[in-house]
Write a protein that holds these residues in place. Structure first.
Motif, PDB file in Angstrom:
ATOM      1  N   MET A 186       0.750  -1.184  -0.060  1.00  0.00           N
ATOM      2  CA  MET A 186      -0.001  -0.044   0.001  1.00  0.00           C
ATOM      3  C   MET A 186       0.943   1.242   0.006  1.00  0.00           C
ATOM      4  O   MET A 186       1.199   1.811   1.101  1.00  0.00           O
ATOM      5  CB  MET A 186      -0.961  -0.012   1.290  1.00  0.00           C
ATOM      6  CG  MET A 186      -1.733  -1.272   1.333  1.00  0.00           C
ATOM      7  SD  MET A 186      -2.683  -1.485   2.678  1.00  0.00           S
ATOM      8  CE  MET A 186      -3.884  -0.265   2.789  1.00  0.00           C
ATOM      9  N   ILE A 187       1.260   1.599  -1.144  1.00  0.00           N
ATOM     10  CA  ILE A 187       2.259   2.700  -1.288  1.00  0.00           C
ATOM     11  C   ILE A 187       1.699   3.947  -1.031  1.00  0.00           C
ATOM     12  O   ILE A 187       2.531   5.154  -1.189  1.00  0.00           O
ATOM     13  CB  ILE A 187       3.139   2.595  -2.685  1.00  0.00           C
ATOM     14  CG1 ILE A 187       2.204   2.811  -3.803  1.00  0.00           C
ATOM     15  CG2 ILE A 187       3.736   1.261  -2.661  1.00  0.00           C
ATOM     16  CD1 ILE A 187       2.789   2.756  -5.027  1.00  0.00           C
ATOM     17  N   TYR A 188       0.368   4.215  -1.162  1.00  0.00           N
ATOM     18  CA  TYR A 188      -0.118   5.672  -1.147  1.00  0.00           C
ATOM     19  C   TYR A 188      -0.829   5.626   0.416  1.00  0.00           C
ATOM     20  O   TYR A 188      -1.510   4.880   0.707  1.00  0.00           O
ATOM     21  CB  TYR A 188      -1.155   5.750  -2.011  1.00  0.00           C
ATOM     22  CG  TYR A 188      -0.614   5.959  -3.372  1.00  0.00           C
ATOM     23  CD1 TYR A 188       0.313   6.859  -3.837  1.00  0.00           C
ATOM     24  CD2 TYR A 188      -1.093   4.923  -4.530  1.00  0.00           C
ATOM     25  CE1 TYR A 188       0.861   6.764  -4.995  1.00  0.00           C
ATOM     26  CE2 TYR A 188      -0.535   4.805  -5.620  1.00  0.00           C
ATOM     27  CZ  TYR A 188       0.288   5.978  -6.028  1.00  0.00           C
ATOM     28  OH  TYR A 188       0.842   6.023  -7.153  1.00  0.00           O
ATOM     29  N   THR A 189      -0.673   6.813   1.010  1.00  0.00           N
ATOM     30  CA  THR A 189      -1.310   7.282   2.385  1.00  0.00           C
ATOM     31  C   THR A 189      -1.576   8.367   2.444  1.00  0.00           C
ATOM     32  O   THR A 189      -0.993   9.620   1.745  1.00  0.00           O
ATOM     33  CB  THR A 189      -0.039   7.010   3.498  1.00  0.00           C
ATOM     34  OG1 THR A 189       0.341   5.427   3.379  1.00  0.00           O
ATOM     35  CG2 THR A 189      -0.735   7.210   4.794  1.00  0.00           C
ATOM     36  N   LYS A 190      -2.931   8.917   2.915  1.00  0.00           N
ATOM     37  CA  LYS A 190      -3.232  10.006   2.699  1.00  0.00           C
ATOM     38  C   LYS A 190      -3.126  10.742   4.330  1.00  0.00           C
ATOM     39  O   LYS A 190      -3.476  10.348   5.401  1.00  0.00           O
ATOM     40  CB  LYS A 190      -5.046  10.014   2.552  1.00  0.00           C
ATOM     41  CG  LYS A 190      -5.711  11.288   2.429  1.00  0.00           C
ATOM     42  CD  LYS A 190      -5.420  11.668   0.913  1.00  0.00           C
ATOM     43  CE  LYS A 190      -6.443  12.937   0.690  1.00  0.00           C
ATOM     44  NZ  LYS A 190      -7.750  12.961   1.060  1.00  0.00           N
ATOM     45  N   VAL A 191      -2.677  12.092   4.180  1.00  0.00           N
ATOM     46  CA  VAL A 191      -2.213  12.729   5.193  1.00  0.00           C
ATOM     47  C   VAL A 191      -2.915  14.023   5.112  1.00  0.00           C
ATOM     48  O   VAL A 191      -2.312  14.891   4.717  1.00  0.00           O
ATOM     49  CB  VAL A 191      -0.600  12.737   5.800  1.00  0.00           C
ATOM     50  CG1 VAL A 191      -0.525  13.762   6.903  1.00  0.00           C
ATOM     51  CG2 VAL A 191      -0.124  11.604   5.756  1.00  0.00           C
ATOM     52  N   GLY A 192      -4.146  14.453   5.573  1.00  0.00           N
ATOM     53  CA  GLY A 192      -4.870  15.525   5.227  1.00  0.00           C
ATOM     54  C   GLY A 192      -5.080  15.736   3.955  1.00  0.00           C
ATOM     55  O   GLY A 192      -5.459  14.645   3.258  1.00  0.00           O
ATOM     56  N   PRO A 193      -4.908  16.817   3.185  1.00  0.00           N
ATOM     57  CA  PRO A 193      -4.982  17.184   1.846  1.00  0.00           C
ATOM     58  C   PRO A 193      -3.667  16.440   1.031  1.00  0.00           C
ATOM     59  O   PRO A 193      -3.880  16.439  -0.254  1.00  0.00           O
ATOM     60  CB  PRO A 193      -5.131  18.618   1.645  1.00  0.00           C
ATOM     61  CG  PRO A 193      -4.288  18.984   2.845  1.00  0.00           C
ATOM     62  CD  PRO A 193      -4.489  17.995   3.807  1.00  0.00           C
ATOM     63  N   VAL A 194      -2.768  15.868   1.758  1.00  0.00           N
ATOM     64  CA  VAL A 194      -1.586  15.690   1.144  1.00  0.00           C
ATOM     65  C   VAL A 194      -1.492  14.293   0.805  1.00  0.00           C
ATOM     66  O   VAL A 194      -2.009  13.183   1.608  1.00  0.00           O
ATOM     67  CB  VAL A 194      -0.324  15.938   1.954  1.00  0.00           C
ATOM     68  CG1 VAL A 194       0.962  15.522   1.396  1.00  0.00           C
ATOM     69  CG2 VAL A 194      -0.124  17.458   2.153  1.00  0.00           C
ATOM     70  N   LEU A 195      -1.045  13.557  -0.233  1.00  0.00           N
ATOM     71  CA  LEU A 195      -0.972  12.223  -0.522  1.00  0.00           C
ATOM     72  C   LEU A 195       0.488  11.798  -0.533  1.00  0.00           C
ATOM     73  O   LEU A 195       1.365  12.430  -1.338  1.00  0.00           O
ATOM     74  CB  LEU A 195      -1.655  11.924  -1.833  1.00  0.00           C
ATOM     75  CG  LEU A 195      -1.391  10.250  -2.306  1.00  0.00           C
ATOM     76  CD1 LEU A 195      -2.337   9.568  -1.581  1.00  0.00           C
ATOM     77  CD2 LEU A 195      -1.633  10.266  -4.042  1.00  0.00           C
ATOM     78  N   VAL A 196       0.765  10.936   0.332  1.00  0.00           N
ATOM     79  CA  VAL A 196       2.368  10.709   0.657  1.00  0.00           C
ATOM     80  C   VAL A 196       2.510   9.091  -0.276  1.00  0.00           C
ATOM     81  O   VAL A 196       1.629   8.413  -0.039  1.00  0.00           O
ATOM     82  CB  VAL A 196       2.759  10.250   1.840  1.00  0.00           C
ATOM     83  CG1 VAL A 196       4.152   9.657   2.041  1.00  0.00           C
ATOM     84  CG2 VAL A 196       2.504  11.561   2.883  1.00  0.00           C
ATOM     85  N   ALA A 197       3.568   9.360  -1.153  1.00  0.00           N
ATOM     86  CA  ALA A 197       3.775   8.295  -2.067  1.00  0.00           C
ATOM     87  C   ALA A 197       5.174   7.662  -1.805  1.00  0.00           C
ATOM     88  O   ALA A 197       6.008   8.383  -1.655  1.00  0.00           O
ATOM     89  CB  ALA A 197       3.468   8.421  -3.606  1.00  0.00           C
ATOM     90  N   ILE A 198       5.217   6.380  -1.854  1.00  0.00           N
ATOM     91  CA  ILE A 198       6.684   5.738  -1.562  1.00  0.00           C
ATOM     92  C   ILE A 198       6.941   4.626  -2.752  1.00  0.00           C
ATOM     93  O   ILE A 198       5.968   3.957  -3.041  1.00  0.00           O
ATOM     94  CB  ILE A 198       6.520   4.913  -0.094  1.00  0.00           C
ATOM     95  CG1 ILE A 198       6.343   5.838   1.026  1.00  0.00           C
ATOM     96  CG2 ILE A 198       7.941   4.397  -0.052  1.00  0.00           C
ATOM     97  CD1 ILE A 198       6.190   4.995   2.286  1.00  0.00           C
ATOM     98  N   ASN A 199       7.994   5.134  -3.205  1.00  0.00           N
ATOM     99  CA  ASN A 199       8.617   4.383  -4.587  1.00  0.00           C
ATOM    100  C   ASN A 199       8.641   2.875  -4.070  1.00  0.00           C
ATOM    101  O   ASN A 199       9.486   2.473  -3.460  1.00  0.00           O
ATOM    102  CB  ASN A 199       9.872   5.118  -5.005  1.00  0.00           C
ATOM    103  CG  ASN A 199      10.109   4.396  -6.465  1.00  0.00           C
ATOM    104  OD1 ASN A 199       9.604   3.338  -6.840  1.00  0.00           O
ATOM    105  ND2 ASN A 199      11.049   5.334  -7.157  1.00  0.00           N
ATOM    106  N   PRO A 200       7.810   2.029  -4.713  1.00  0.00           N
ATOM    107  CA  PRO A 200       7.881   0.501  -4.307  1.00  0.00           C
ATOM    108  C   PRO A 200       9.133  -0.126  -5.103  1.00  0.00           C
ATOM    109  O   PRO A 200       9.396  -1.469  -4.749  1.00  0.00           O
ATOM    110  CB  PRO A 200       6.432  -0.062  -5.132  1.00  0.00           C
ATOM    111  CG  PRO A 200       6.114   0.988  -6.115  1.00  0.00           C
ATOM    112  CD  PRO A 200       6.617   2.155  -5.764  1.00  0.00           C
ATOM    113  N   PHE A 201       9.625   0.432  -5.969  1.00  0.00           N
ATOM    114  CA  PHE A 201      10.918  -0.066  -6.689  1.00  0.00           C
ATOM    115  C   PHE A 201      10.542  -1.210  -7.451  1.00  0.00           C
ATOM    116  O   PHE A 201      11.194  -2.210  -7.466  1.00  0.00           O
ATOM    117  CB  PHE A 201      11.789  -0.269  -5.928  1.00  0.00           C
ATOM    118  CG  PHE A 201      12.681   1.199  -5.533  1.00  0.00           C
ATOM    119  CD1 PHE A 201      13.257   1.964  -6.370  1.00  0.00           C
ATOM    120  CD2 PHE A 201      12.337   1.825  -4.008  1.00  0.00           C
ATOM    121  CE1 PHE A 201      13.698   3.300  -5.769  1.00  0.00           C
ATOM    122  CE2 PHE A 201      12.792   2.918  -3.778  1.00  0.00           C
ATOM    123  CZ  PHE A 201      13.617   3.667  -4.620  1.00  0.00           C
TER     124      PHE A 201
END
Length: 204
Positions: free
Chosen positions: A23-38
């Motif tokens: 689950m590489i996407y996480t919502k933090v308020g209006p911001v979407l945090v994306a982590i490169n899964p490589f």
């Protein structure tokens, strides 16, 4: 969004927990945090686009952010800012957002022309670094225009902050811009030396 205590340790733990489950996407308020899964993850394509268009899912995703921006514009210009470290996946994220826009406001054919500009821009502005084989060494502002019916009617792309020093000097293990190698790779052996010097001279 549902954390009891919003602080750095709890956010980092949550990001790691979700990442371990792809689950590489996480919502933090209006911001979407994306982590490169490589690696390739099954989170994209027509089925996912349709699900977000129909609001069949509300999982954090680039599609969800893009959908919200386009549907809430109400004749007011909107922006999506994509930022992060080198190799974080900014270029790919921008492509994903544009693919959703093309699907949502498609029909004119222009959206596919916009998507086709990415390889050209990357050839002249992306290079191999120690962190990333296809790292953007420039900034890019893509302004997309929509007609009254919601279809993409045009686009304007501005580039800035090009790392010009890379054209003449690279660290060990890195390369200059892709276009140099593409031109030399496609040229006959007798012309490769001339093309390299010609390209380098005009690029600087």
């Amino acid at each position: 969004m549902q954390l009891s205590y919003l602080n750095e340790p709890s956010i980092l733990y949550d990001l790691q927990y979700r990442y371990n489950q792809n689950m590489i996407y996480t919502k933090v308020g209006p911001v979407l945090v994306a982590i490169n899964p490589f690696k390739k993850v099954p989170l994209y394509g027509n089925n996912y686009i349709e699900a977000y268009k129909r609001k069949a899912t509300e999982s954090p995703h680039v599609y969800a952010i893009t959908d919200r921006v386009i549907r809430e514009q109400d004749e007011v210009n909107q922006s999506i800012i994509i930022s992060g470290e080198s190799g974080a996946g900014k270029t790919v994220t921008a492509k994903i957002a544009m693919q959703y826009l093309a699907a949502l406001g498609g029909g004119s054919g222009i959206e596919y022309e916009i998507l086709k500009t990415n390889p050209i821009l990357e050839a002249f502005g992306n290079a191999k670094t120690l962190r990333n084989d296809n790292s953007s060494r420039f900034g890019k502002l893509i302004e997309i225009n929509f007609s009254e019916t919601g279809k993409i009617s045009g686009a304007n792309i501005q580039t800035f902050l090009l790392e010009k020093s890379r054209a003449v000097q690279c660290n060990e293990g890195e390369r200059t811009y892709h276009i140099f190698y593409q031109l030399c790779g496609g040229a006959p052996p007798s012309l490769r030396g001339n093309y390299w010097l010609y390209t380098l001279f005009h690029f600087c």
